[in-house]
Design an enzyme around this catalytic site. Structure first.
Site, PDB file in Angstrom:
ATOM      1  N   LYS A  15       0.832  -1.215   0.000  1.00  0.00           N
ATOM      2  CA  LYS A  15       0.000   0.000   0.000  1.00  0.00           C
ATOM      3  C   LYS A  15       0.866   1.264   0.000  1.00  0.00           C
ATOM      4  O   LYS A  15       0.639   2.176  -0.774  1.00  0.00           O
ATOM      5  CB  LYS A  15      -0.928   0.040   1.234  1.00  0.00           C
ATOM      6  CG  LYS A  15      -1.847  -1.139   1.372  1.00  0.00           C
ATOM      7  CD  LYS A  15      -2.812  -0.967   2.557  1.00  0.00           C
ATOM      8  CE  LYS A  15      -2.135  -0.845   3.911  1.00  0.00           C
ATOM      9  NZ  LYS A  15      -1.386  -2.046   4.354  1.00  0.00           N
ATOM     10  N   ARG A  90      -9.279   0.395   8.893  1.00  0.00           N
ATOM     11  CA  ARG A  90      -8.686  -0.899   9.196  1.00  0.00           C
ATOM     12  C   ARG A  90      -9.644  -1.765  10.010  1.00  0.00           C
ATOM     13  O   ARG A  90      -9.277  -2.888  10.379  1.00  0.00           O
ATOM     14  CB  ARG A  90      -7.435  -0.675  10.012  1.00  0.00           C
ATOM     15  CG  ARG A  90      -6.140  -0.964   9.234  1.00  0.00           C
ATOM     16  CD  ARG A  90      -5.060  -0.824  10.211  1.00  0.00           C
ATOM     17  NE  ARG A  90      -3.774  -1.316   9.976  1.00  0.00           N
ATOM     18  CZ  ARG A  90      -2.765  -0.629   9.470  1.00  0.00           C
ATOM     19  NH1 ARG A  90      -2.952   0.538   8.943  1.00  0.00           N
ATOM     20  NH2 ARG A  90      -1.575  -1.147   9.462  1.00  0.00           N
ATOM     21  N   ARG A 125      12.261  -5.470   5.149  1.00  0.00           N
ATOM     22  CA  ARG A 125      11.924  -4.078   4.810  1.00  0.00           C
ATOM     23  C   ARG A 125      12.852  -3.075   5.495  1.00  0.00           C
ATOM     24  O   ARG A 125      13.176  -3.206   6.668  1.00  0.00           O
ATOM     25  CB  ARG A 125      10.470  -3.814   5.241  1.00  0.00           C
ATOM     26  CG  ARG A 125      10.004  -2.423   4.928  1.00  0.00           C
ATOM     27  CD  ARG A 125       8.518  -2.354   4.828  1.00  0.00           C
ATOM     28  NE  ARG A 125       7.848  -2.340   6.123  1.00  0.00           N
ATOM     29  CZ  ARG A 125       6.548  -2.103   6.252  1.00  0.00           C
ATOM     30  NH1 ARG A 125       5.786  -1.913   5.191  1.00  0.00           N
ATOM     31  NH2 ARG A 125       5.992  -2.115   7.443  1.00  0.00           N
ATOM     32  N   ARG A 158      11.673  -0.675  10.919  1.00  0.00           N
ATOM     33  CA  ARG A 158      10.568  -0.275  11.799  1.00  0.00           C
ATOM     34  C   ARG A 158      10.506  -1.198  13.016  1.00  0.00           C
ATOM     35  O   ARG A 158      10.656  -2.400  12.880  1.00  0.00           O
ATOM     36  CB  ARG A 158       9.244  -0.353  11.028  1.00  0.00           C
ATOM     37  CG  ARG A 158       8.916   0.941  10.318  1.00  0.00           C
ATOM     38  CD  ARG A 158       7.718   0.824   9.453  1.00  0.00           C
ATOM     39  NE  ARG A 158       6.542   0.260  10.108  1.00  0.00           N
ATOM     40  CZ  ARG A 158       5.334   0.256   9.552  1.00  0.00           C
ATOM     41  NH1 ARG A 158       5.151   0.793   8.360  1.00  0.00           N
ATOM     42  NH2 ARG A 158       4.310  -0.272  10.168  1.00  0.00           N
ATOM     43  N   ARG A 169       0.650  -8.694  13.817  1.00  0.00           N
ATOM     44  CA  ARG A 169       0.000  -7.755  12.890  1.00  0.00           C
ATOM     45  C   ARG A 169      -0.802  -8.503  11.835  1.00  0.00           C
ATOM     46  O   ARG A 169      -1.878  -8.071  11.429  1.00  0.00           O
ATOM     47  CB  ARG A 169       1.051  -6.851  12.233  1.00  0.00           C
ATOM     48  CG  ARG A 169       1.581  -5.808  13.200  1.00  0.00           C
ATOM     49  CD  ARG A 169       2.906  -5.245  12.757  1.00  0.00           C
ATOM     50  NE  ARG A 169       2.807  -4.397  11.593  1.00  0.00           N
ATOM     51  CZ  ARG A 169       3.814  -4.199  10.740  1.00  0.00           C
ATOM     52  NH1 ARG A 169       4.977  -4.806  10.913  1.00  0.00           N
ATOM     53  NH2 ARG A 169       3.656  -3.410   9.725  1.00  0.00           N
TER      54      ARG A 169
HETATM   55  P1  AMP Z   1       1.056   0.974   9.183  1.00  0.00           P
HETATM   56  O1  AMP Z   1       2.219   1.865   8.953  1.00  0.00           O
HETATM   57  O2  AMP Z   1      -0.109   1.307   8.311  1.00  0.00           O
HETATM   58  O3  AMP Z   1       1.421  -0.493   9.117  1.00  0.00           O
HETATM   59  O4  AMP Z   1       0.571   1.248  10.688  1.00  0.00           O
HETATM   60  C1  AMP Z   1       1.430   1.014  11.797  1.00  0.00           C
HETATM   61  C2  AMP Z   1       0.618   0.842  13.061  1.00  0.00           C
HETATM   62  O5  AMP Z   1      -0.140   2.033  13.313  1.00  0.00           O
HETATM   63  C3  AMP Z   1      -0.421  -0.267  13.027  1.00  0.00           C
HETATM   64  O6  AMP Z   1       0.115  -1.537  13.331  1.00  0.00           O
HETATM   65  C4  AMP Z   1      -1.409   0.216  14.099  1.00  0.00           C
HETATM   66  O7  AMP Z   1      -0.909   0.010  15.389  1.00  0.00           O
HETATM   67  C5  AMP Z   1      -1.420   1.711  13.855  1.00  0.00           C
HETATM   68  N1  AMP Z   1      -2.460   2.100  12.865  1.00  0.00           N
HETATM   69  C6  AMP Z   1      -2.263   2.645  11.630  1.00  0.00           C
HETATM   70  N2  AMP Z   1      -3.428   2.875  11.007  1.00  0.00           N
HETATM   71  C7  AMP Z   1      -4.394   2.464  11.859  1.00  0.00           C
HETATM   72  C8  AMP Z   1      -5.813   2.414  11.802  1.00  0.00           C
HETATM   73  N3  AMP Z   1      -6.501   2.840  10.721  1.00  0.00           N
HETATM   74  N4  AMP Z   1      -6.480   1.919  12.868  1.00  0.00           N
HETATM   75  C9  AMP Z   1      -5.831   1.506  13.964  1.00  0.00           C
HETATM   76  N5  AMP Z   1      -4.500   1.487  14.092  1.00  0.00           N
HETATM   77  C10 AMP Z   1      -3.775   1.972  13.053  1.00  0.00           C
END
Ligand code: AMP
Length: 221
Positions: A15, A90, A125, A158, A169
């Site tokens: 994404k 999400r 990554r 990360r 996750r």
């Molecule tokens: P990402 O970079 O999109 O993988 O997001 C990293 C982390 O941020 C996720 O594992 C969640 O803990 C939190 N997070 C990001 N977007 C959301 C969302 N829409 N709802 C809830 N938690 C989120």
């Protein structure tokens, strides 16, 4: 043309990589809730303090925090011609909240990638923090190991790309986020003026191939 777009998919489905391409092609902002939360954690803001532990353990942060954050963001002037949501919604409640707030979306694209490939992608990554550029030790290595191609700055891993956190996750993704594909496809089949178009694609190809496919899907609308 469709301009209010949601990218759905597991962590590591591509994404973020695709959103960085598409935002330039279509000249619309990328709204990554993950990036917004990481900045908040780094800045030590109230939001960051609330979100940190959830993020580091691979759980989702509570819906209401994210819903408020996104509602404020899409209200800003640069979103007038559209936006690309990467990492939101999400959960079903987040999607419902958006529907209720009348944040109308034109197109939802699900990028599907099997778990085994996700695990491999996330564990290799590497990120250039300032720009968001994403590399992979094997599939998309930087020219010089550990350094960003454009700035020469060091790449980071990360915190939540640690092996155990990746598994958590993925589990969270299957439980909470995957049902959104059904949510949007069934909304589309009961079509109303507000219902977004739903498309699901195979995300296992090269990032260039996926990019070409996505650009075609978006331009065609
Ligand atoms: P990402 O970079 O999109 O993988 O997001 C990293 C982390 O941020 C996720 O594992 C969640 O803990 C939190 N997070 C990001 N977007 C959301 C969302 N829409 N709802 C809830 N938690 C989120």
């Amino acid at each position: 043309m469709f301009m209010k777009i949601i990218l759905l998919g597991a962590p590591g489905a591509g994404k973020g990589t695709q959103a960085t391409f598409l935002k330039e092609t279509f000249n619309i902002p990328q709204i990554s809730t993950g990036d917004m939360l990481r900045s908040a954690v780094e800045a030590g803001s109230d939001l960051g303090k609330k979100a940190k532990a959830f993020m580091e353990s691979g759980q989702l942060v509570p819906d209401q925090l994210i819903i408020d954050l996104v509602a404020l963001r899409v209200d800003q002037a640069d979103c007038d011609n559209g936006f690309l949501l990467d990492g939101f919604p999400r959960t079903i409640p987040q999607a419902e909240a958006m529907k209720e707030a009348k944040i109308n979306i034109d197109l939802v694209i699900e990028i599907k990638v099997p778990d085994q490939i996700i695990i491999e992608r996330l564990s290799g990554r590497r990120i250039h923090k300032a720009s968001g550029r994403i590399y992979h030790t094997k599939y998309n290595p930087p020219k010089i190991e550990g350094l960003d191609d454009e700035t020469g700055e060091p790449l980071i891993i990360r915190v939540d790309d640690a092996k155990e956190t990746i598994m958590k996750r993925l589990e969270t993704y299957h439980q909470e986020t995957e049902p959104l594909a059904k949510f949007y496809s069934s909304w589309e089949s009961h079509s109303s003026i507000e219902s977004p178009k739903f498309v699901s694609i195979d995300g296992t190809g090269s990032s260039n191939d996926i990019n070409a496919l996505l650009s075609k899907i978006i331009s065609k609308q």
